[in-house]
Design a protein around this motif. Sequence first.
Motif, PDB file in Angstrom:
ATOM      1  N   THR A 111       0.838  -1.204   0.000  1.00  0.00           N
ATOM      2  CA  THR A 111       0.000   0.000   0.000  1.00  0.00           C
ATOM      3  C   THR A 111       0.876   1.259   0.000  1.00  0.00           C
ATOM      4  OG1 THR A 111      -1.654  -1.230   1.234  1.00  0.00           O
ATOM      5  CG2 THR A 111      -1.858   1.160   1.262  1.00  0.00           C
ATOM      6  N   THR A 112       1.882   1.267   0.877  1.00  0.00           N
ATOM      7  CA  THR A 112       2.775   2.434   0.931  1.00  0.00           C
ATOM      8  C   THR A 112       3.480   2.599  -0.421  1.00  0.00           C
ATOM      9  OG1 THR A 112       3.106   2.041   3.267  1.00  0.00           O
ATOM     10  CG2 THR A 112       4.688   3.489   2.197  1.00  0.00           C
ATOM     11  N   MET A 113       3.885   1.476  -0.987  1.00  0.00           N
ATOM     12  CA  MET A 113       4.592   1.543  -2.272  1.00  0.00           C
ATOM     13  C   MET A 113       3.674   2.151  -3.347  1.00  0.00           C
ATOM     14  SD  MET A 113       6.800  -1.513  -3.907  1.00  0.00           S
ATOM     15  CE  MET A 113       5.585  -2.425  -4.780  1.00  0.00           C
ATOM     16  N   ALA A 114       2.397   1.738  -3.346  1.00  0.00           N
ATOM     17  CA  ALA A 114       1.452   2.281  -4.336  1.00  0.00           C
ATOM     18  C   ALA A 114       1.275   3.786  -4.133  1.00  0.00           C
ATOM     19  CB  ALA A 114       0.109   1.561  -4.207  1.00  0.00           C
ATOM     20  N   LEU A 115       1.169   4.196  -2.859  1.00  0.00           N
ATOM     21  CA  LEU A 115       1.004   5.625  -2.569  1.00  0.00           C
ATOM     22  C   LEU A 115       2.255   6.399  -2.984  1.00  0.00           C
ATOM     23  CD1 LEU A 115      -0.817   7.805  -1.317  1.00  0.00           C
ATOM     24  CD2 LEU A 115       0.167   7.240   0.910  1.00  0.00           C
ATOM     25  N   ALA A 116       3.418   5.820  -2.676  1.00  0.00           N
ATOM     26  CA  ALA A 116       4.676   6.489  -3.029  1.00  0.00           C
ATOM     27  C   ALA A 116       4.780   6.654  -4.546  1.00  0.00           C
ATOM     28  CB  ALA A 116       5.865   5.688  -2.491  1.00  0.00           C
ATOM     29  N   ASN A 117       4.456   5.611  -5.272  1.00  0.00           N
ATOM     30  CA  ASN A 117       4.522   5.697  -6.732  1.00  0.00           C
ATOM     31  C   ASN A 117       3.571   6.766  -7.256  1.00  0.00           C
ATOM     32  OD1 ASN A 117       6.563   3.854  -7.574  1.00  0.00           O
ATOM     33  ND2 ASN A 117       5.240   2.167  -6.979  1.00  0.00           N
ATOM     34  N   ALA A 118       2.369   6.818  -6.659  1.00  0.00           N
ATOM     35  CA  ALA A 118       1.384   7.816  -7.118  1.00  0.00           C
ATOM     36  C   ALA A 118       1.858   9.232  -6.816  1.00  0.00           C
ATOM     37  CB  ALA A 118       0.040   7.545  -6.447  1.00  0.00           C
ATOM     38  N   ILE A 119       2.626   9.363  -5.729  1.00  0.00           N
ATOM     39  CA  ILE A 119       3.128  10.690  -5.343  1.00  0.00           C
ATOM     40  C   ILE A 119       4.364  11.059  -6.158  1.00  0.00           C
ATOM     41  CG2 ILE A 119       4.452  11.663  -3.387  1.00  0.00           C
ATOM     42  CD1 ILE A 119       2.087  10.748  -1.620  1.00  0.00           C
ATOM     43  N   GLY A 120       5.002  10.053  -6.767  1.00  0.00           N
ATOM     44  CA  GLY A 120       6.155  10.334  -7.610  1.00  0.00           C
ATOM     45  C   GLY A 120       7.478   9.827  -7.065  1.00  0.00           C
ATOM     46  N   VAL A 121       7.417   8.878  -6.101  1.00  0.00           N
ATOM     47  CA  VAL A 121       8.654   8.247  -5.615  1.00  0.00           C
ATOM     48  C   VAL A 121       8.669   6.831  -6.180  1.00  0.00           C
ATOM     49  CG1 VAL A 121      10.031   7.666  -3.579  1.00  0.00           C
ATOM     50  CG2 VAL A 121       8.320   9.483  -3.438  1.00  0.00           C
ATOM     51  N   PRO A 122       9.481   6.576  -7.212  1.00  0.00           N
ATOM     52  CA  PRO A 122       9.406   5.250  -7.828  1.00  0.00           C
ATOM     53  C   PRO A 122       9.861   4.151  -6.880  1.00  0.00           C
ATOM     54  CG  PRO A 122      11.040   6.647  -8.925  1.00  0.00           C
ATOM     55  CD  PRO A 122      10.463   7.446  -7.810  1.00  0.00           C
TER      56      PRO A 122
END
Length: 948
Positions: free
Chosen positions: A718-729
């Motif tokens: 979940t955190t990874m999905a949020l990070a990707n959406a925010i722009g942290v690959p």
Amino acid sequence: MALLQELDTGTPIRTGEATVTLTIDGRKVSVPPGTSVMAAAALMDNPIPKLCATDSVEAFGSCRLCLVEIEGRKGTPASCTTPAEAGMIVRTKTTRLERLRRGVMELYISDHPLDCLTCSANNDCELQAQAGNVGLRDVRYGYAGANHLEAPTDASNPYFTFESSKCIVCSRCVRACEEVQGTFALTILGRGFDSKVGTGGVDFLSSECVSCGACVQACPTATLNEKLVIEKGTPERTVVTTCAYCGVGCSFKAELKGNEVLRMVPHKAGKANEGHSCVKGRFAYGYATHKDRVLKPMIRERIEDPWREVSWGDAIAYAANEFRRIQTKYGRDSVGAISSSRCTNEEVFLVQKMVRAGFGNNNIDTCARVCHSPTGFGLSKTYGTSAGTQDFKSVAKSDVVVVIGANPTDAHPVFGSRLKKRLRAGARLIIIDPRRIDLVKSPHIKADYHLALKPGTNVAVLNALAHVIVSEGLVDEAFVRDRCDLANFESWARFVADPRHSPEATAEASGIDPRELRAAARLYATGGNGAIYYGLGVTEHSQGSTSVMAIANLAMATGNIGREGVGVNPLRGQNNVQGSCDMGSFPHEFSGYRHVSTDAVRETFERMWGVPLSNEPGLRIPNMIDEAIEGSFKWLYVQGEDIAQSDPDTKHITAGLRAMECVVVQDLFLNETARYAHVFLPGASFLEKDGTFTNAERRINRVRKAIPPLAGMADWETTMALANAIGVPMSYTHPSEIMDEVAATTPTFKGVSYARLDELGSIQWPCNDTAPTGTPVMHVDRFVRGKGQFMLTEFVATEERVGPRFPLLLTTGRILSQYNVGAQTRRTASAAWHSEDVLEIHPFDADERGVRDGDLVALKSRTGEISLHAKITERVQPGIVYTTFHHAETGANVVTTDYSDWATNCPEYKVTAVQVRRTNHFSDWQVHDREEGVSLRRTEKALADAAE
Ligand code: SF4
Ligand code: SF4
Ligand code: SF4
Ligand code: FES
């Protein structure tokens, strides 16, 4: 007994060099002195039939099934009680032995219900297995005579039954309760044929039993058995994982049928618990599949709106869009995150990475802020690292144990049992606590000194102890000269020797008899190996960091650092407090406690993550709330932490949450904080994910996925999905890759990997080139910082004072059956033991106020008022009241203040000036809460759910 039972050597394994060589059934074997013949045979994979022996308790020698022949000895001695001797020649399989064993077994079976095929322990029963092993085919004696087949069943315990018709009176349960748990709840009543297991004349639920499960684990039959196993059948598969409750970090085998956990069996190979457990880890895991779990992501534009279920993609996109909108409008520092010590190392590492690499600030904090942040500060200043110095096992070598501001038998029960075992064997005990905790006096244990200080005076008492040690010439000068900064020691010694720090001068403030304090100081300094264990009663004060440093000073001054049996040992609250701090969850530190302003450290992460990082420490939780109220902090991601319930001064916290424009909550349940949230992301329980937790002894334990995530995503995903959406690959495919990144960037974790953890079972950091298998005891030859640093610890009384309006001091703590804010345990059958928080009050104070036991009383402080029922007890001293904070509807933190530790902002939960009076209604806050539908009735609901 457990499915897939690990090797049971029958009697405890002795440690030491294998110097005793004997011959068993023609083969030679060497074992350490003191090893029994039974254990020696088991170690050579030649198990001897047994019933009353099991390796968690000392041998008893009652069943006579383990008979052997020994050359040169008469008769057939019991192998469980016979120590191996050099040159011994033992036979375990002669015709005579086989005949004798069949005879013994026949007698047992003749008084046992022959319902194996329908028994809940079918194929998981030692009696059944041993009957087969000894070749019993016929039973010549029938049921015609007296027997125990109609003996009653006690099903009062919420988690296990006692079906006494199946009891073979082997006494394994009684010995487990005494030796392993130390509760002495069971006895064998009567003699011979009439002997039976007793629980003190009452049923299990009403007895002294604390439901640790040690007796259930030890029972070789279905007599003591888990209710879920009786109901659902024998488990089919096992996954080894780690308890998600407290900082002891017990290892368990989750035993499942399909995707349902039927029991959690403590893992013998787990180094933190060595096969023991407490009621929470052993039985209270039902919350993980409770119907209150929220399994669909939800969003709402305003907190007054109803929630709307949406897809994961939509929820993540909404949170990310709001993030971008808010950061663009209000600036880089208007956003932040709070991670949780309940989550894995890998999960909290990802949250701080997302903040630092994606938010462009260091606005990341953790719930450790409100518990052990002073430990990090204090031990770092004095010793150079933010962690306890020992492993749990070390206590077995202690001669004097000081427990200060901790209640191990309730809050860290498996360590509590270890400690009690050592105390029963003769170690001396000093308790420093305002309340008479169980360790002050319990079966076969009596503290030498109980320094019942007034809340808020830890530093005065610790300085007075130091005063005695210095002024009476009890300093370990050789240690200090060799290991510590001398100039610094001398100024500390002058400081504590000042008469104003003497026990006599501080007695009025602390309430401690100076003679008792002097005697306790002498005992600690001269009694041999001295170990200090402390908890939140030390840290959660305005001088929490000062107290930690004062404790560290005492250990250095007396040379009680750097070997087994000594040390400074913080008993960490949550399962992964140590880990969340290690992983860089504080706003000023990267993983491994390295300051964000250190260029070389920042460059390491900038290279790894490919973005420039801020060198400015970010906001702590209280600063986030303050800035939200001021209007400059607007977006918050809270992973697995319920700040609206667990942080002090609830009204202030909720005002801050209300002022934010987007709050993203990730949790198992709609918690109190979620009432102020705009996005809800379902969390995953510890059973649903892979990862690691780090316990209070710095031990990194594996958490292994036992069932798939109920909501479809593990928290790291979940955190990874949020990070990707925010722009942290981020593109991790397994948490092991996150740990590899931790190891690559963090010197103390350099040697840690999942492969290494699987190989070693667990690892205590530092683990690197110099310590490839980890570090059980720290600061052995030198302190991590070089020379140990004595810190001056002036006592400054808290600003929270009693007076005519608020004449009593409230202090708070936990009880055994519940856990923290109760989000987990309230959703289990453990509500049977603690269905509400009560106020402990001394008979004198109760009498003055006309309060009777069980009365509803109003508890009022300068910040708020709540009502709860009174319990009159001499556990607390006059002038002090005490409660727990396990039930949201109590609102214990409505009355706590926002005073906090000067160095770390850890809240001063442990000292609140209050008044108590009888009342006939709940407080405004509680009534308001009830009107919002999240009501006082929830206690009853929890009970009803548990009963279902
Ligand atoms: S559950 Fe634990 S405390 Fe209770 S009787 Fe069994 S061993 Fe003793
Ligand atoms: S309850 Fe189990 S462990 Fe206890 S005496 Fe009976 S058979 Fe043995
Ligand atoms: S002592 Fe702590 S870690 Fe161990 S079973 Fe109990 S709650 Fe879990
Ligand atoms: S196992 Fe040795 S006497 Fe019972």
